[in-house]
Design a protein around this motif. Structure first.
Motif, PDB file in Angstrom:
ATOM      1  N   LEU A 188      52.874  -9.631 -65.678  1.00  0.00           N
ATOM      2  CA  LEU A 188      52.846  -8.681 -64.573  1.00  0.00           C
ATOM      3  C   LEU A 188      52.626  -9.372 -63.230  1.00  0.00           C
ATOM      4  O   LEU A 188      52.259  -8.727 -62.251  1.00  0.00           O
ATOM      5  N   SER A 189      52.841 -10.678 -63.189  1.00  0.00           N
ATOM      6  CA  SER A 189      52.634 -11.429 -61.944  1.00  0.00           C
ATOM      7  C   SER A 189      53.489 -10.880 -60.819  1.00  0.00           C
ATOM      8  O   SER A 189      53.055 -10.821 -59.671  1.00  0.00           O
ATOM      9  N   ASP A 190      54.722 -10.500 -61.140  1.00  0.00           N
ATOM     10  CA  ASP A 190      55.644  -9.921 -60.164  1.00  0.00           C
ATOM     11  C   ASP A 190      55.993  -8.527 -60.665  1.00  0.00           C
ATOM     12  O   ASP A 190      56.822  -8.391 -61.571  1.00  0.00           O
ATOM     13  N   ILE A 191      55.377  -7.503 -60.093  1.00  0.00           N
ATOM     14  CA  ILE A 191      55.597  -6.152 -60.625  1.00  0.00           C
ATOM     15  C   ILE A 191      57.001  -5.617 -60.354  1.00  0.00           C
ATOM     16  O   ILE A 191      57.364  -4.573 -60.873  1.00  0.00           O
ATOM     17  N   ASN A 192      57.784  -6.352 -59.570  1.00  0.00           N
ATOM     18  CA  ASN A 192      59.185  -5.985 -59.387  1.00  0.00           C
ATOM     19  C   ASN A 192      60.072  -6.633 -60.446  1.00  0.00           C
ATOM     20  O   ASN A 192      61.267  -6.360 -60.495  1.00  0.00           O
ATOM     21  N   ASN A 193      59.478  -7.493 -61.264  1.00  0.00           N
ATOM     22  CA  ASN A 193      60.235  -8.208 -62.292  1.00  0.00           C
ATOM     23  C   ASN A 193      59.320  -8.454 -63.493  1.00  0.00           C
ATOM     24  O   ASN A 193      58.977  -9.601 -63.793  1.00  0.00           O
ATOM     25  N   ILE A 194      58.924  -7.384 -64.172  1.00  0.00           N
ATOM     26  CA  ILE A 194      58.045  -7.504 -65.336  1.00  0.00           C
ATOM     27  C   ILE A 194      58.860  -8.002 -66.516  1.00  0.00           C
ATOM     28  O   ILE A 194      59.963  -7.530 -66.783  1.00  0.00           O
ATOM     29  N   LYS A 195      58.312  -8.987 -67.213  1.00  0.00           N
ATOM     30  CA  LYS A 195      58.993  -9.557 -68.368  1.00  0.00           C
ATOM     31  C   LYS A 195      57.986  -9.942 -69.433  1.00  0.00           C
ATOM     32  O   LYS A 195      56.783  -9.967 -69.180  1.00  0.00           O
ATOM     33  N   LYS A 196      58.480 -10.230 -70.613  1.00  0.00           N
ATOM     34  CA  LYS A 196      57.636 -10.666 -71.715  1.00  0.00           C
ATOM     35  C   LYS A 196      57.153 -12.081 -71.444  1.00  0.00           C
ATOM     36  O   LYS A 196      57.850 -12.887 -70.835  1.00  0.00           O
ATOM     37  N   ILE A 197      55.946 -12.370 -71.904  1.00  0.00           N
ATOM     38  CA  ILE A 197      55.396 -13.716 -71.770  1.00  0.00           C
ATOM     39  C   ILE A 197      56.064 -14.608 -72.805  1.00  0.00           C
ATOM     40  O   ILE A 197      56.151 -14.252 -73.977  1.00  0.00           O
ATOM     41  N   ASN A 198      56.542 -15.751 -72.361  1.00  0.00           N
ATOM     42  CA  ASN A 198      57.103 -16.745 -73.261  1.00  0.00           C
ATOM     43  C   ASN A 198      56.087 -17.859 -73.434  1.00  0.00           C
ATOM     44  O   ASN A 198      55.562 -18.384 -72.457  1.00  0.00           O
ATOM     45  N   ILE A 199      55.828 -18.212 -74.679  1.00  0.00           N
ATOM     46  CA  ILE A 199      54.892 -19.285 -74.981  1.00  0.00           C
ATOM     47  C   ILE A 199      55.690 -20.496 -75.428  1.00  0.00           C
ATOM     48  O   ILE A 199      56.522 -20.414 -76.335  1.00  0.00           O
ATOM     49  N   ILE A 200      55.433 -21.629 -74.786  1.00  0.00           N
ATOM     50  CA  ILE A 200      56.119 -22.863 -75.159  1.00  0.00           C
ATOM     51  C   ILE A 200      55.233 -23.614 -76.142  1.00  0.00           C
ATOM     52  O   ILE A 200      54.074 -23.928 -75.850  1.00  0.00           O
ATOM     53  N   LEU A 201      55.784 -23.890 -77.319  1.00  0.00           N
ATOM     54  CA  LEU A 201      55.048 -24.591 -78.361  1.00  0.00           C
ATOM     55  C   LEU A 201      55.044 -26.088 -78.091  1.00  0.00           C
ATOM     56  O   LEU A 201      55.807 -26.594 -77.263  1.00  0.00           O
ATOM     57  N   ASN A 202      54.190 -26.819 -78.809  1.00  0.00           N
ATOM     58  CA  ASN A 202      54.078 -28.267 -78.639  1.00  0.00           C
ATOM     59  C   ASN A 202      55.401 -29.003 -78.820  1.00  0.00           C
ATOM     60  O   ASN A 202      55.633 -30.015 -78.195  1.00  0.00           O
ATOM     61  N   ASN A 203      56.270 -28.474 -79.672  1.00  0.00           N
ATOM     62  CA  ASN A 203      57.555 -29.138 -79.907  1.00  0.00           C
ATOM     63  C   ASN A 203      58.617 -28.741 -78.883  1.00  0.00           C
ATOM     64  O   ASN A 203      59.773 -29.105 -79.009  1.00  0.00           O
ATOM     65  N   ILE A 233      46.305  -3.646 -57.301  1.00  0.00           N
ATOM     66  CA  ILE A 233      46.075  -2.397 -58.044  1.00  0.00           C
ATOM     67  C   ILE A 233      46.786  -1.238 -57.355  1.00  0.00           C
ATOM     68  O   ILE A 233      47.435  -0.415 -58.012  1.00  0.00           O
ATOM     69  N   TYR A 234      46.699  -1.185 -56.014  1.00  0.00           N
ATOM     70  CA  TYR A 234      47.437  -0.142 -55.283  1.00  0.00           C
ATOM     71  C   TYR A 234      48.941  -0.266 -55.521  1.00  0.00           C
ATOM     72  O   TYR A 234      49.643   0.743 -55.630  1.00  0.00           O
ATOM     73  N   SER A 235      49.459  -1.485 -55.627  1.00  0.00           N
ATOM     74  CA  SER A 235      50.889  -1.686 -55.915  1.00  0.00           C
ATOM     75  C   SER A 235      51.241  -1.171 -57.296  1.00  0.00           C
ATOM     76  O   SER A 235      52.287  -0.533 -57.480  1.00  0.00           O
ATOM     77  N   LEU A 236      50.386  -1.424 -58.283  1.00  0.00           N
ATOM     78  CA  LEU A 236      50.617  -0.900 -59.631  1.00  0.00           C
ATOM     79  C   LEU A 236      50.649   0.627 -59.621  1.00  0.00           C
ATOM     80  O   LEU A 236      51.479   1.245 -60.287  1.00  0.00           O
ATOM     81  N   ILE A 237      49.764   1.221 -58.844  1.00  0.00           N
ATOM     82  CA  ILE A 237      49.722   2.682 -58.725  1.00  0.00           C
ATOM     83  C   ILE A 237      50.984   3.185 -58.032  1.00  0.00           C
ATOM     84  O   ILE A 237      51.642   4.117 -58.509  1.00  0.00           O
ATOM     85  N   GLU A 238      51.337   2.564 -56.913  1.00  0.00           N
ATOM     86  CA  GLU A 238      52.508   2.982 -56.132  1.00  0.00           C
ATOM     87  C   GLU A 238      53.798   2.894 -56.942  1.00  0.00           C
ATOM     88  O   GLU A 238      54.669   3.767 -56.849  1.00  0.00           O
ATOM     89  N   LYS A 239      53.926   1.841 -57.763  1.00  0.00           N
ATOM     90  CA  LYS A 239      55.135   1.650 -58.575  1.00  0.00           C
ATOM     91  C   LYS A 239      55.140   2.535 -59.823  1.00  0.00           C
ATOM     92  O   LYS A 239      56.127   2.576 -60.542  1.00  0.00           O
ATOM     93  N   GLY A 240      54.017   3.214 -60.098  1.00  0.00           N
ATOM     94  CA  GLY A 240      53.955   4.116 -61.246  1.00  0.00           C
ATOM     95  C   GLY A 240      53.532   3.465 -62.544  1.00  0.00           C
ATOM     96  O   GLY A 240      53.566   4.097 -63.597  1.00  0.00           O
ATOM     97  N   TYR A 241      53.097   2.212 -62.496  1.00  0.00           N
ATOM     98  CA  TYR A 241      52.667   1.523 -63.713  1.00  0.00           C
ATOM     99  C   TYR A 241      51.256   1.919 -64.125  1.00  0.00           C
ATOM    100  O   TYR A 241      50.932   1.902 -65.301  1.00  0.00           O
ATOM    101  N   LEU A 242      50.422   2.245 -63.148  1.00  0.00           N
ATOM    102  CA  LEU A 242      49.030   2.609 -63.415  1.00  0.00           C
ATOM    103  C   LEU A 242      48.767   3.975 -62.789  1.00  0.00           C
ATOM    104  O   LEU A 242      48.544   4.090 -61.576  1.00  0.00           O
TER     105      LEU A 242
END
Length: 78
Positions: free
Chosen positions: A59-74, A23-32
């Motif tokens: 948001l697992s890596d706040i230095n590399n935020i990206k969209k979540i990709n969902i892999i379908l059954n196929n 949470i402190y990292s999110l604050i420090e980076k300006g996201y929160l």
């Protein structure tokens, strides 16, 4: 007024199931955005806005935020 309008970093970390350091990292980076009233505090409205704005993001890596990709059954990505 019984409902909380401001949270400590520890409370936010519990709400988000994260560590206070994250949470402190999110604050420090300006996201929160936060305010300092003795210690860091986060407004309820700010936390709600943060969650809405970041829905669908990884948001697992706040230095590399990206969209979540969902892999379908196929095997295709959505």
């Amino acid at each position: 007024m019984n409902e909380k309008i401001i949270f400590t970093v520890k409370e936010v970390s519990e709400i988000l199931h994260s560590s206070p350091n994250y949470i402190y990292s999110l604050i420090e980076k300006g996201y929160l955005p936060a305010i300092k009233l003795g210690s860091m505090k986060i407004l309820k409205s700010t936390l709600e806005r943060f969650l809405i704005e970041n829905e669908g993001n990884d948001l697992s890596d706040i230095n590399n935020i990206k969209k979540i990709n969902i892999i379908l059954n196929n095997g295709e990505m959505k």
